[in-house]
Every structure is written in C-alpha cells, then in structure tokens.
Scaffold this motif. Sequence first.
Motif, PDB file in Angstrom:
ATOM      1  N   PRO A 189       0.823  -1.213   0.000  1.00 38.64           N
ATOM      2  CA  PRO A 189       0.000   0.000   0.000  1.00 38.64           C
ATOM      3  C   PRO A 189       0.858   1.264   0.000  1.00 38.64           C
ATOM      4  N   ARG A 190       0.389   2.250  -0.735  1.00 42.06           N
ATOM      5  CA  ARG A 190       1.049   3.562  -0.703  1.00 42.06           C
ATOM      6  C   ARG A 190      -0.007   4.630  -0.899  1.00 42.06           C
ATOM      7  N   ILE A 191       0.193   5.731  -0.218  1.00 45.44           N
ATOM      8  CA  ILE A 191      -0.732   6.853  -0.334  1.00 45.44           C
ATOM      9  C   ILE A 191      -0.155   7.827  -1.352  1.00 45.44           C
ATOM     10  N   VAL A 192      -0.987   8.223  -2.317  1.00 46.01           N
ATOM     11  CA  VAL A 192      -0.563   9.130  -3.385  1.00 46.01           C
ATOM     12  C   VAL A 192      -1.521  10.316  -3.447  1.00 46.01           C
ATOM     13  N   GLU A 193      -1.072  11.364  -4.090  1.00 47.96           N
ATOM     14  CA  GLU A 193      -1.925  12.529  -4.299  1.00 47.96           C
ATOM     15  C   GLU A 193      -2.965  12.228  -5.375  1.00 47.96           C
ATOM     16  N   GLY A 194      -4.026  13.015  -5.382  1.00 43.81           N
ATOM     17  CA  GLY A 194      -5.110  12.817  -6.331  1.00 43.81           C
ATOM     18  C   GLY A 194      -4.670  12.852  -7.782  1.00 43.81           C
ATOM     19  N   ALA A 195      -3.726  13.724  -8.116  1.00 41.37           N
ATOM     20  CA  ALA A 195      -3.268  13.833  -9.507  1.00 41.37           C
ATOM     21  C   ALA A 195      -2.616  12.537  -9.974  1.00 41.37           C
ATOM     22  N   GLU A 196      -1.797  11.933  -9.130  1.00 44.06           N
ATOM     23  CA  GLU A 196      -1.169  10.659  -9.504  1.00 44.06           C
ATOM     24  C   GLU A 196      -2.208   9.545  -9.576  1.00 44.06           C
ATOM     25  N   ALA A 197      -3.134   9.535  -8.633  1.00 45.01           N
ATOM     26  CA  ALA A 197      -4.182   8.522  -8.624  1.00 45.01           C
ATOM     27  C   ALA A 197      -5.036   8.603  -9.892  1.00 45.01           C
ATOM     28  N   ALA A 198      -5.278   9.807 -10.378  1.00 41.92           N
ATOM     29  CA  ALA A 198      -6.097   9.997 -11.582  1.00 41.92           C
ATOM     30  C   ALA A 198      -5.482   9.313 -12.794  1.00 41.92           C
ATOM     31  N   THR A 199      -4.158   9.235 -12.852  1.00 43.35           N
ATOM     32  CA  THR A 199      -3.512   8.568 -13.991  1.00 43.35           C
ATOM     33  C   THR A 199      -3.750   7.062 -13.985  1.00 43.35           C
ATOM     34  N   LEU A 200      -4.089   6.501 -12.830  1.00 45.88           N
ATOM     35  CA  LEU A 200      -4.346   5.067 -12.713  1.00 45.88           C
ATOM     36  C   LEU A 200      -5.812   4.714 -12.964  1.00 45.88           C
ATOM     37  N   ALA A 201      -6.694   5.678 -12.784  1.00 45.94           N
ATOM     38  CA  ALA A 201      -8.135   5.443 -12.894  1.00 45.94           C
ATOM     39  C   ALA A 201      -8.584   5.351 -14.349  1.00 45.94           C
ATOM     40  N   LYS A 202      -9.707   4.686 -14.553  1.00 43.32           N
ATOM     41  CA  LYS A 202     -10.315   4.674 -15.889  1.00 43.32           C
ATOM     42  C   LYS A 202     -10.758   6.087 -16.233  1.00 43.32           C
ATOM     43  N   ARG A 203     -10.787   6.372 -17.506  1.00 45.26           N
ATOM     44  CA  ARG A 203     -11.022   7.731 -18.014  1.00 45.26           C
ATOM     45  C   ARG A 203     -12.231   8.437 -17.372  1.00 45.26           C
ATOM     46  N   LEU A 204     -13.353   7.753 -17.263  1.00 39.63           N
ATOM     47  CA  LEU A 204     -14.572   8.344 -16.719  1.00 39.63           C
ATOM     48  C   LEU A 204     -14.394   8.834 -15.275  1.00 39.63           C
ATOM     49  N   PHE A 205     -13.529   8.170 -14.503  1.00 40.11           N
ATOM     50  CA  PHE A 205     -13.361   8.483 -13.086  1.00 40.11           C
ATOM     51  C   PHE A 205     -12.218   9.457 -12.803  1.00 40.11           C
ATOM     52  N   ARG A 206     -11.404   9.758 -13.787  1.00 38.36           N
ATOM     53  CA  ARG A 206     -10.230  10.616 -13.576  1.00 38.36           C
ATOM     54  C   ARG A 206     -10.547  12.004 -13.014  1.00 38.36           C
ATOM     55  N   PRO A 207     -11.545  12.722 -13.539  1.00 34.28           N
ATOM     56  CA  PRO A 207     -11.829  14.048 -12.969  1.00 34.28           C
ATOM     57  C   PRO A 207     -12.217  14.000 -11.494  1.00 34.28           C
ATOM     58  N   LEU A 208     -12.986  13.001 -11.103  1.00 35.43           N
ATOM     59  CA  LEU A 208     -13.388  12.863  -9.704  1.00 35.43           C
ATOM     60  C   LEU A 208     -12.180  12.559  -8.814  1.00 35.43           C
ATOM     61  N   VAL A 209     -11.359  11.608  -9.224  1.00 37.65           N
ATOM     62  CA  VAL A 209     -10.196  11.210  -8.428  1.00 37.65           C
ATOM     63  C   VAL A 209      -9.190  12.356  -8.326  1.00 37.65           C
ATOM     64  N   ARG A 210      -9.029  13.097  -9.395  1.00 40.63           N
ATOM     65  CA  ARG A 210      -8.082  14.223  -9.405  1.00 40.63           C
ATOM     66  C   ARG A 210      -8.440  15.266  -8.346  1.00 40.63           C
TER      67      ARG A 210
END
Length: 128
Positions: free
Chosen positions: A95-116
Amino acid sequence: MSGKSARPAAQRAFEPVARALAGRRWFPLWAVVHHRGRRSGTEYATPIAVVPVVDEQTILIGLPWGAGTNWARNVVAAGGTTLTWKGRDVRAAAPRIVEGAEAATLAKRLFRPLVRRMPAAIVLRREA
C-alpha cells in the motif's frame, strides 16, 4: 465537539447503506477493507469505494477526507490488507498513499476528474 459530529453529516447518514451493500458480488464499486488498529490492535471492517482502474492488478481507493484517514494509515502500517470485494476476499499488498493527480492517472477515463479532485488515494497491488 464529539468525535461523531466531526464526521461529515453525509457520511454519517450514508454509512448504514454502505455497510449493507459493500463487498457484495453485485455491487463492485464498494468493498469492505479489513484492518487492525495501529495502536489498539482492534480489528475493523470499513466500507470503502473502489475506483475502477486500467490495470487489473492495481486497487485504487480514493481518500476524500485526506491521507490522515485512520483506516488507510492502518493498512499502510500493516503493509497490506484483505478486502471483501465482489463477493470474495482479495488480498492486497504494497500500500502507498498518493496525491489525487497521480491517482487519476491510474483510474479509468470516466473516473479521472473525480479522483483528481480528491486530496489523496491509496494504491495497492493484488496478491495472487
């Protein structure tokens, strides 16, 4: 101010529904993370929302209340966890904690704005 009132009202109101549905086979966006308190050693089962990702070996969980979320800190301290997800127990490690911007790169396209927009997320790798 008591600990209960410090939580957002929406979270308090929605928690019974989340507890009832999380981890069910037919509800793949919610899971239950099983963790142990860092100091108390108490076992907990916390309902969480799993973010759909492009790499199926990665598990991404948004932390809308930030990196200081207790269950996330417990999982990082333990080096992994078990999730009840899609009706099965799934072991997750690294497990690692990352910032929203990095997490958004891992998410599917539809979810990226929310995760960011989230302050943080926890990233885990599925174990075989």
